[in-house]
Design a protein around this motif. Structure first.
Motif, PDB file in Angstrom:
ATOM      1  N   PHE A 148       0.727  -1.219  -0.256  1.00  0.00           N
ATOM      2  CA  PHE A 148      -0.012   0.245   0.099  1.00  0.00           C
ATOM      3  C   PHE A 148       0.533   1.446  -0.023  1.00  0.00           C
ATOM      4  O   PHE A 148       0.486   2.397  -0.706  1.00  0.00           O
ATOM      5  N   TYR A 149       1.327   1.106   0.699  1.00  0.00           N
ATOM      6  CA  TYR A 149       2.819   2.653   0.542  1.00  0.00           C
ATOM      7  C   TYR A 149       3.650   3.017  -0.103  1.00  0.00           C
ATOM      8  O   TYR A 149       3.942   3.756  -0.233  1.00  0.00           O
ATOM      9  N   TYR A 153      -0.201  -0.889  -5.609  1.00  0.00           N
ATOM     10  CA  TYR A 153      -1.570  -1.745  -6.057  1.00  0.00           C
ATOM     11  C   TYR A 153      -2.282  -0.857  -7.196  1.00  0.00           C
ATOM     12  O   TYR A 153      -3.337  -1.310  -7.731  1.00  0.00           O
ATOM     13  N   GLU A 158      -3.769  -4.086 -10.151  1.00  0.00           N
ATOM     14  CA  GLU A 158      -5.066  -3.313  -9.065  1.00  0.00           C
ATOM     15  C   GLU A 158      -5.405  -4.602  -8.719  1.00  0.00           C
ATOM     16  O   GLU A 158      -5.672  -5.105  -7.965  1.00  0.00           O
ATOM     17  N   TRP A 161      -3.542  -6.732  -6.004  1.00  0.00           N
ATOM     18  CA  TRP A 161      -4.153  -6.439  -5.118  1.00  0.00           C
ATOM     19  C   TRP A 161      -5.375  -7.212  -4.340  1.00  0.00           C
ATOM     20  O   TRP A 161      -5.208  -7.944  -3.314  1.00  0.00           O
ATOM     21  N   VAL A 162      -6.261  -7.469  -5.218  1.00  0.00           N
ATOM     22  CA  VAL A 162      -7.819  -8.031  -5.091  1.00  0.00           C
ATOM     23  C   VAL A 162      -7.240  -9.315  -4.317  1.00  0.00           C
ATOM     24  O   VAL A 162      -7.554 -10.182  -3.446  1.00  0.00           O
ATOM     25  N   VAL A 165      -6.341  -9.497  -0.820  1.00  0.00           N
ATOM     26  CA  VAL A 165      -6.911  -9.195   0.199  1.00  0.00           C
ATOM     27  C   VAL A 165      -8.018 -10.537   0.683  1.00  0.00           C
ATOM     28  O   VAL A 165      -7.555 -11.201   1.887  1.00  0.00           O
TER      29      VAL A 165
ATOM     30  N   LEU B 102     -12.422  -5.073   4.712  1.00  0.00           N
ATOM     31  CA  LEU B 102     -12.174  -5.934   3.360  1.00  0.00           C
ATOM     32  C   LEU B 102     -12.490  -5.426   1.595  1.00  0.00           C
ATOM     33  O   LEU B 102     -11.684  -5.166   1.036  1.00  0.00           O
ATOM     34  N   PHE B 105     -11.000  -2.425   1.423  1.00  0.00           N
ATOM     35  CA  PHE B 105      -9.522  -2.935   1.274  1.00  0.00           C
ATOM     36  C   PHE B 105      -9.588  -3.198  -0.851  1.00  0.00           C
ATOM     37  O   PHE B 105      -8.519  -2.650  -1.436  1.00  0.00           O
ATOM     38  N   ALA B 106      -9.774  -3.826  -1.207  1.00  0.00           N
ATOM     39  CA  ALA B 106     -10.344  -4.469  -2.112  1.00  0.00           C
ATOM     40  C   ALA B 106     -10.490  -2.933  -2.906  1.00  0.00           C
ATOM     41  O   ALA B 106     -10.217  -3.572  -4.156  1.00  0.00           O
ATOM     42  N   ILE B 108      -9.452  -0.008  -3.302  1.00  0.00           N
ATOM     43  CA  ILE B 108      -8.747   1.459  -3.317  1.00  0.00           C
ATOM     44  C   ILE B 108      -8.675   0.965  -4.879  1.00  0.00           C
ATOM     45  O   ILE B 108      -8.472   2.251  -5.542  1.00  0.00           O
ATOM     46  N   PRO B 109      -8.558   0.464  -5.516  1.00  0.00           N
ATOM     47  CA  PRO B 109      -7.559   0.391  -6.591  1.00  0.00           C
ATOM     48  C   PRO B 109      -8.673   0.268  -7.807  1.00  0.00           C
ATOM     49  O   PRO B 109      -7.997   1.358  -9.218  1.00  0.00           O
ATOM     50  N   TYR B 110      -9.514   0.105  -7.168  1.00  0.00           N
ATOM     51  CA  TYR B 110     -11.101   0.428  -8.731  1.00  0.00           C
ATOM     52  C   TYR B 110     -10.822   2.205  -8.808  1.00  0.00           C
ATOM     53  O   TYR B 110     -11.903   2.934  -9.459  1.00  0.00           O
ATOM     54  N   ASP B 112      -9.005   4.342  -6.718  1.00  0.00           N
ATOM     55  CA  ASP B 112      -7.642   5.502  -6.985  1.00  0.00           C
ATOM     56  C   ASP B 112      -6.724   5.118  -8.401  1.00  0.00           C
ATOM     57  O   ASP B 112      -5.995   3.285  -7.901  1.00  0.00           O
ATOM     58  N   ARG B 284      -5.118   9.144  -3.524  1.00  0.00           N
ATOM     59  CA  ARG B 284      -4.456   8.428  -3.023  1.00  0.00           C
ATOM     60  C   ARG B 284      -4.581   9.351  -1.566  1.00  0.00           C
ATOM     61  O   ARG B 284      -3.964   8.599  -0.970  1.00  0.00           O
ATOM     62  N   PHE B 287      -7.312   7.838   0.228  1.00  0.00           N
ATOM     63  CA  PHE B 287      -7.358   6.553   1.401  1.00  0.00           C
ATOM     64  C   PHE B 287      -5.403   6.403   1.871  1.00  0.00           C
ATOM     65  O   PHE B 287      -5.110   4.812   2.730  1.00  0.00           O
ATOM     66  N   ILE B 288      -4.716   6.933   1.601  1.00  0.00           N
ATOM     67  CA  ILE B 288      -3.064   6.783   2.662  1.00  0.00           C
ATOM     68  C   ILE B 288      -4.384   6.991   4.023  1.00  0.00           C
ATOM     69  O   ILE B 288      -3.471   6.434   4.962  1.00  0.00           O
ATOM     70  N   PHE B 291      -6.616   3.781   4.846  1.00  0.00           N
ATOM     71  CA  PHE B 291      -6.636   2.514   5.383  1.00  0.00           C
ATOM     72  C   PHE B 291      -5.718   2.674   6.627  1.00  0.00           C
ATOM     73  O   PHE B 291      -5.129   1.721   7.686  1.00  0.00           O
ATOM     74  N   THR B 292      -4.467   3.696   7.011  1.00  0.00           N
ATOM     75  CA  THR B 292      -3.553   4.052   8.141  1.00  0.00           C
ATOM     76  C   THR B 292      -4.530   3.630   9.217  1.00  0.00           C
ATOM     77  O   THR B 292      -4.776   3.016   9.789  1.00  0.00           O
ATOM     78  N   LEU B 295      -6.053   0.649   9.810  1.00  0.00           N
ATOM     79  CA  LEU B 295      -5.580  -0.606  10.377  1.00  0.00           C
ATOM     80  C   LEU B 295      -5.370  -0.639  11.380  1.00  0.00           C
ATOM     81  O   LEU B 295      -4.438  -1.350  12.314  1.00  0.00           O
TER      82      LEU B 295
END
Lengths: 259, 326
Positions: A148-149, A153, A158, A161-162, A165, B102, B105-106, B108-110, B112, B284, B287-288, B291-292, B295
């Motif tokens: 992530f950081y 991802y 993409e 990454w899924v 998870v 969850l 999380f899943a 996020i890339p869709y 960003d 981004r 989400f940082i 997400f942080t 978590l």
């Protein structure tokens, strides 16, 4: 290196030793049997070093060459690879534990107690299995944070990454199903808490308890279900997702790099 | 192999041309990477062998369904859910919130989809401070909320102890009061859930919608509000539909609306503040922060569950924890 031209008589002892070394080397790495297993020569030249990676099923997870920033430890801290390595240790120690463990309420606890006292290295194997299991959960989280950081991802990664998870969930469930198997007070009541949480699912609470835990309380049917999930079903599912995960790293262009 | 790798990376190059990848920039996987992997594996093997030689895995007494240890705790990675159970409705704590996390999380890339800032640690301008601020914020909020809720030593209990007990003789209708269990000492609100379970008060209210004494009594008058079309019974498969469906408004308030809106409120607050300060600019960045915070909250709740919950899941200090094995 194989000696091809006639080198003449050895002039001194050092040369004699050198000749002997070459012959031994040649006998090991250039004989018919060795070359039937490893198609490429010993990886001491750039060509052979690339061939050994490309022609070996285990090593060919990697590309043959890699950008030099990717071999810096601080780029990934090896976290994904170490998670996979924990999975391998868990598989090996887990198989050894299975030799001595019968998943029935009557014998499970005694088997573990006997494993600790009567079996050579039994306690060591159980300890290894337990601590690496915890380590795997921690490493999965750390790996997820690393990805992530570092923004790894982002497109085109993409989907991987899924998959990651999903592997996180599988790791947690694998660890949780293993938690019950010693059938001691810690195991029973921790899983009872989980059983309650599963039962609180809206609409599907009862179904979750019946299907996953095998009843409305944690008992013999829970033990056999968790055992089967833990030793065969979940590892296979996890292995499938891991294969996809690793393969997609290559397909999506290797590790993420700055644009 | 290397050729294919570069071919797959081509679309990225189209978006913004990058300097040509040079052979001099590359190293051979054998030995440079394989060696690192091998050393990492050896170090971990030795570490865990040593750990396993010196520290034994726990094995308590044989499982006994008759003896419940107090407290009984889930494994550490699920202790956070167990902790949430104390504060809100069990379906939210145990199933819905984890599922949402969850799913978040899943997804996020869709959401960003920018390719900027990948492949480097904290690749946006304010990434590091956003991470640090949201981690610290998450710890503080989790700590503060936990110290307010669920237990005999919480601030909520201290701040509401003045509310009289309903069991007292001189209790008049209309003033708020707290039900105490028979023979128990009077306590304030031990958790948010007590708002629907122990708190009682009434407000003047016209006589309709089931109210007949000119007073709306909490929780008595509100705990069985029928849903529309109630009692149209039917079955779909194994599900019983619409039969005797009543809403328990006080319970919904105490176990769902209050805890969830509190959490959502604190989340929105930090995002708004960071946006106004100017640190949070892109998806981004957003989400940082999220997400942080998620978590760290996960970890912090696990810590609370591990070290600050004693008998009866009461809030205590780590050195006071005693486990009654049953």
């Amino acid at each position: 290196m194989a000696v091809t031209e006639d080198p003449g008589k050895p002039r001194n002892l050092a040369e004699r030793v050198q000749r002997l070394q070459d012959r031994v080397y040649s006998a090991i790495f250039h004989n018919y049997v060795w070359q039937s297993i490893f198609r490429s020569g010993y990886p001491n030249t750039p060509r052979n070093q690339m061939l050994v990676v490309a022609t070996n099923i285990f090593l060919h997870l990697h590309p043959t060459r890699i950008h030099r920033t990717h071999v810096k430890i601080t780029h990934t801290y090896c976290l994904g690879g170490l998670t996979f390595f924990m999975f391998l240790i868990l598989t090996v120690t887990g198989v050894l534990l299975m030799f001595y463990y019968v998943p029935s309420v009557d014998s499970a606890y005694q088997d573990i107690a006997a494993l600790e006292t009567n079996v050579k290295f039994g306690l060591l194997m159980r300890n290894m299995h337990r601590w690496t299991a915890h380590a795997m959960v921690i490493l999965v989280f750390l790996h997820m944070m690393r990805v992530f950081y570092t923004g790894a991802y982002k497109p085109p990664r993409e989907f991987n990454w899924v998959v990651g998870v999903i592997l996180l969930v599988l790791t947690l469930v694998l660890s949780f199903t293993g938690y019950l198997l010693p059938w001691d007070q810690l195991a029973l009541w921790a899983v009872t808490v989980g059983h309650g949480i599963g039962g609180s699912a809206p609409f599907f609470g009862d179904e979750t308890q019946l299907i996953v835990f095998g009843g409305f309380e944690v008992g013999p049917s829970t033990l056999i279900r968790f055992y089967t999930l833990h030793v065969i079903a979940l590892p296979i599912i996890a292995a499938v997702f891991m294969s996809v995960h690793f393969w997609r790293i290559r397909r999506d262009g290797g590790m993420a790099r700055p644009l | 192999m290397a050729v294919e790798t570069r071919a797959a990376a081509q679309p990225a190059a189209k978006a913004r041309p990058r300097p040509k990848r040079q052979r001099e920039e590359e190293v051979l996987v054998w030995p440079d990477l394989v060696f690192v992997e091998f050393i990492a594996a050896v170090v971990f093997t030795i570490t865990f062998l040593m750990l396993s030689v010196f520290i034994n895995a726990p094995l308590l007494n044989r499982a006994n369904p008759e003896l419940t240890p107090n407290p009984s705790k889930a494994p550490w990675y699920f202790l956070n859910l167990q902790e949430l159970l104390l504060h809100m409705d069990k379906a939210w704590a145990g199933v819905l919130l984890p599922t949402i996390a969850l799913g978040f999380f899943a997804s996020i890339p869709y959401v960003d989809r920018s390719r900027a800032g990948q492949g480097v640690w904290f690749g946006s301008k304010h990434a590091v401070r956003l991470t640090l601020v949201s981690a610290a914020y998450s710890v503080i909020i989790v700590g503060a909320l936990v110290s307010f809720d669920a237990g005999e030593r919480t601030y909520a209990e201290r701040l509401t102890r003045w509310i009289p007990s309903c069991n007292a003789e001189a209790q008049h209708q209309g003033t708020p009061c707290l039900q105490d269990a028979e023979g128990e000492e009077h306590t304030g609100l031990l958790s948010t859930k007590d708002i629907s379970k122990r708190l009682e008060f009434s407000v003047p209210w016209p006589n309709f919608l089931g109210v007949d004494d000119s007073n709306l009594d909490w929780p008595r008058d509100l705990d069985r509000i029928p849903v529309p079309f109630n009692n149209i019974c039917g079955n779909v498969g194994s599900f019983h539909l619409w039969c005797d469906m009543n809403l328990n408004i006080p319970s919904i308030m105490a176990e769902q609306v209050i805890p969830l809106s509190t959490v959502a409120g604190f989340a929105v607050a930090i995002i708004y503040v960071l946006f106004r300060v100017g640190w949070l600019r892109t998806k981004r960045d957003l989400f940082i922060v999220m997400f942080t915070a998620v978590l760290v909250a996960y970890l912090a709740l696990s810590m609370v569950g591990s070290f600050f919950r004693g008998e009866g899941q009461n809030l205590i200090w780590p050195w006071e924890i005693k486990v009654d094995e049953g």
